[in-house]
Every structure is written in structure tokens, then in C-alpha cells.
Write a protein that holds these residues in place. Structure first.
Motif, PDB file in Angstrom:
ATOM      1  N   ASP A  12     -11.772  -3.847  -0.763  1.00  0.00           N
ATOM      2  CA  ASP A  12     -11.946  -3.608  -2.198  1.00  0.00           C
ATOM      3  C   ASP A  12     -13.170  -4.347  -2.723  1.00  0.00           C
ATOM      4  OD1 ASP A  12      -9.638  -2.081  -2.162  1.00  0.00           O
ATOM      5  OD2 ASP A  12      -8.359  -3.688  -2.909  1.00  0.00           O
ATOM      6  N   ALA A  13     -13.373  -5.576  -2.241  1.00  0.00           N
ATOM      7  CA  ALA A  13     -14.538  -6.354  -2.673  1.00  0.00           C
ATOM      8  C   ALA A  13     -15.835  -5.669  -2.225  1.00  0.00           C
ATOM      9  CB  ALA A  13     -14.463  -7.768  -2.103  1.00  0.00           C
ATOM     10  N   ILE A  66      -8.175  -7.607 -11.251  1.00  0.00           N
ATOM     11  CA  ILE A  66      -8.238  -7.031  -9.908  1.00  0.00           C
ATOM     12  C   ILE A  66      -7.931  -5.540  -9.896  1.00  0.00           C
ATOM     13  CG2 ILE A  66      -7.765  -9.198  -8.709  1.00  0.00           C
ATOM     14  CD1 ILE A  66      -4.892  -8.184  -8.312  1.00  0.00           C
ATOM     15  N   GLU A  67      -7.310  -5.033 -10.952  1.00  0.00           N
ATOM     16  CA  GLU A  67      -7.060  -3.591 -11.017  1.00  0.00           C
ATOM     17  C   GLU A  67      -8.369  -2.808 -10.928  1.00  0.00           C
ATOM     18  OE1 GLU A  67      -4.010  -2.056 -11.361  1.00  0.00           O
ATOM     19  OE2 GLU A  67      -3.002  -3.997 -11.187  1.00  0.00           O
ATOM     20  N   ALA A  68      -9.439  -3.378 -11.460  1.00  0.00           N
ATOM     21  CA  ALA A  68     -10.730  -2.688 -11.459  1.00  0.00           C
ATOM     22  C   ALA A  68     -11.308  -2.546 -10.052  1.00  0.00           C
ATOM     23  CB  ALA A  68     -11.721  -3.443 -12.346  1.00  0.00           C
ATOM     24  N   PHE A  69     -10.802  -3.328  -9.101  1.00  0.00           N
ATOM     25  CA  PHE A  69     -11.328  -3.314  -7.739  1.00  0.00           C
ATOM     26  C   PHE A  69     -10.553  -2.376  -6.816  1.00  0.00           C
ATOM     27  CE2 PHE A  69     -13.099  -7.105  -9.508  1.00  0.00           C
ATOM     28  CZ  PHE A  69     -14.263  -7.358  -8.806  1.00  0.00           C
ATOM     29  N   LEU A  70      -9.409  -1.896  -7.261  1.00  0.00           N
ATOM     30  CA  LEU A  70      -8.545  -1.115  -6.385  1.00  0.00           C
ATOM     31  C   LEU A  70      -8.972   0.344  -6.301  1.00  0.00           C
ATOM     32  CD1 LEU A  70      -5.077  -2.477  -7.580  1.00  0.00           C
ATOM     33  CD2 LEU A  70      -6.388  -3.213  -5.583  1.00  0.00           C
ATOM     34  N   GLN A  93      -8.556   4.260  -6.691  1.00  0.00           N
ATOM     35  CA  GLN A  93      -7.831   4.938  -7.755  1.00  0.00           C
ATOM     36  C   GLN A  93      -6.462   5.429  -7.328  1.00  0.00           C
ATOM     37  OE1 GLN A  93     -10.318   8.062  -9.335  1.00  0.00           O
ATOM     38  NE2 GLN A  93     -11.691   6.627 -10.374  1.00  0.00           N
ATOM     39  N   LYS A  94      -6.315   5.744  -6.039  1.00  0.00           N
ATOM     40  CA  LYS A  94      -5.048   6.302  -5.577  1.00  0.00           C
ATOM     41  C   LYS A  94      -3.968   5.235  -5.343  1.00  0.00           C
ATOM     42  CE  LYS A  94      -6.794   8.232  -1.952  1.00  0.00           C
ATOM     43  NZ  LYS A  94      -6.928   9.004  -0.694  1.00  0.00           N
ATOM     44  N   VAL A  95      -4.365   3.933  -5.400  1.00  0.00           N
ATOM     45  CA  VAL A  95      -3.394   2.879  -5.183  1.00  0.00           C
ATOM     46  C   VAL A  95      -2.605   2.643  -6.465  1.00  0.00           C
ATOM     47  CG1 VAL A  95      -3.073   0.424  -4.681  1.00  0.00           C
ATOM     48  CG2 VAL A  95      -4.748   1.759  -3.401  1.00  0.00           C
ATOM     49  N   ASN A  96      -1.289   2.754  -6.379  1.00  0.00           N
ATOM     50  CA  ASN A  96      -0.446   2.495  -7.523  1.00  0.00           C
ATOM     51  C   ASN A  96      -0.157   1.019  -7.631  1.00  0.00           C
ATOM     52  OD1 ASN A  96      -0.118   5.253  -8.257  1.00  0.00           O
ATOM     53  ND2 ASN A  96       1.378   5.502  -6.597  1.00  0.00           N
ATOM     54  N   THR A  97      -0.324   0.451  -8.792  1.00  0.00           N
ATOM     55  CA  THR A  97      -0.055  -0.960  -9.005  1.00  0.00           C
ATOM     56  C   THR A  97       0.971  -1.126 -10.101  1.00  0.00           C
ATOM     57  OG1 THR A  97      -1.863  -1.108 -10.608  1.00  0.00           O
ATOM     58  CG2 THR A  97      -2.398  -1.603  -8.315  1.00  0.00           C
TER      59      THR A  97
END
Length: 253
Positions: A112-113, A242-246, A248-252
């Protein structure tokens, strides 16, 4: 006058190899100190035995290698960490198992980074250099990068074994030679010329200690360890979402 700095406690699974673990420790403390003079980074480290880890990988004992890595995570979680880093691209193979055991643990994925930095430049087709275990389409880091919409290209097959051996035999033992640096630079240049990649990921945390952007200034290099470290410190000090780094398909939650 002392200024209180609120920090999250970072857990690091290290020793894979010790050279990059030391770099993580040094750089995180340096960056925290730059933001808050006199302060250091709150870090808990478990340093694993690189020899045993590599022996499991060389024997293709993937499940045993993952459980070996997980032992380090267990120790860190018991120590009271707030978030986790695995300072090795290859060792991200343990991420699904880690999240299965600790679904509420904040895990900062190195992929992600890396992807965040690449997408800021609007690049899509990217070369990837790492160990032979990570330079495959189904490795955990590569799958994560693809989730971000990136097209990943590997070096030619005839170079992969030597690239890998330089990492394992030299870089992981704090050995850096001009010959090995030149081999990496030449192989990066070849990939750039033949595959027309827009940049190259240094996808083993030891490679950036050998090859610098100044060595090949016309090809954008993405230093996986430095990008991971910067994300970790930003999260540690509460400076990023950290949501901005994930992907798009990853549900958090």
C-alpha cells in the motif's frame, strides 16, 4: 522544555534480514526526531532467525515459514503494540494468516505504501525487483500492487537467480560490492529499455541500501522500505488516514 508527543506503538517483525531491520529502526527514529526534537520512535521489535526462515523458503515449506513469522507477531501483540509492520516484502506472505489471527490489528502493508507513491505520479506499468520468492505473480506483495490497478513487470528470467543470490548472500549479510550494484543498475536499465516501464520498485528492503536514485537518475525508483517507513511514522504520529492508502476493493471497518 519537553513537549509531549502522542505516539502509537509500532511493532516490527524483523531480522529478515537484520540489515534492513536496523535501517527501519534508524530511519523511524530519525523521522520522529525531525518532527519532535529530542523524541524517538516507540518501537517494539522481534528479530527472527534469518537462517531458519530462508531454510524453510528454500525447501518450499511455505506453511511452516508463515507459522514461524506468526510466532514473532504473537510476541509483539502480547507486548502491547498499536500497529504492525513486517519489514520484508517476501515475508508479507504471512499477512493473510496474521489478519486471520488478529482481525482488529492495524497492519501497514508495504504494498500500500509503494502503490500510493506510484499512483501519485499517475504511473501504471512498473518494474519490480526483489527475491525470487516475491518476483512471481501470486506473491502477496505483487497481488496487493495489482489490487491497486498497477501492471507489474519482472526482470528477465535469466537475471532473476543472480538478483536473488545477491540479496541473500551479500546484502542480507551487510556486503555491498560495486560489481553487484552494476549488475542491478544494468538489469534495471534493460527492463526500462525493453519493457518500457515507467519506474521500478526496489521490492526487497535491502536493495535500496545498494542502489540509490542518484545511481540511475533517469528512471524513477520506488524505495519500498523508505516508503513503508514514512507511512509508519505518519501513522504513528497521527498524521495520516490509512484508509487513503488501501486498494479500493478492500473493505475496512
Amino acid at each position: 522544555m519537553s513537549i509531549e508527543v502522542k505516539q502509537r506503538v509500532c511493532g516490527i517483525v524483523g531480522g529478515l534480514a537484520y540489515v534492513s531491520t536496523a535501517d527501519y529502526y534508524n530511519q523511524m527514529n530519525h523521522l520522529v526526531g525531525k518532527s519532535a526534537s529530542g523524541h524517538g520512535s516507540r518501537i517494539h521489535i522481534v528479530s527472527l532467525d534469518f537462517f531458519h526462515y530462508m531454510d524453510l523458503l528454500n525447501k518450499s515449506q511455505w506453511s511452516d515459514a508463515i507459522e514461524f513469522l506468526l510466532e514473532g507477531v504473537h510476541q509483539l501483540v502480547k507486548s502491547g503494540i498499536d500497529f504492525l509492520l513486517v519489514c520484508s516484502n517476501t515475508a508479507h506472505m504471512a499477512v493473510p494468516r496474521i489478519m486471520e489471527c488478529y482481525p482488529d490489528l492495524v497492519f501497514l502493508h508495504i504494498g500500500d505504501a509503494i502503490a500510493f507513491s506510484i499512483k501519485q505520479k499517475n504511473f501504471k506499468k512498473i518494474g519490480f525487483f526483489g527475491t525470487k520468492f516475491s518476483m512471481v505473480s501470486n506473491s502477496c506483495v505483487i497481488e496487493r500492487l495489482v489490487q491497486h490497478g498497477l501492471e507489474i513487470v519482472f526482470p528477465h528470467q535469466d537475471a532473476i537467480e543472480r538478483l536473488h543470490q545477491i540479496i541473500i548472500d551479500e546484502l542480507s549479510n551487510n556486503i555491498f560490492t560495486e560489481e553487484s550494484k552494476q549488475f542491478y543498475i544494468n538489469t534495471i536499465q534493460r527492463l526500462y529499455d525493453e519493457e518500457h516501464v515507467e519506474g521500478v520498485i526496489l521490492g526487497c528492503t535491502e536493495i535500496p541500501l545498494l542502489v540509490k536514485q542518484t545511481d540511475i537518475p533517469h528512471i524513477p525508483l520506488f524505495d519500498s522500505s523508505q516508503l513503508h517507513i514514512e507511512l509508519a511514522v505518519d501513522y504513528q504520529l497521527g498524521r495520516c488516514d490509512i484508509e487513503a492508502f488501501l486498494p479500493q476493493k478492500v473493505n475496512t471497518k
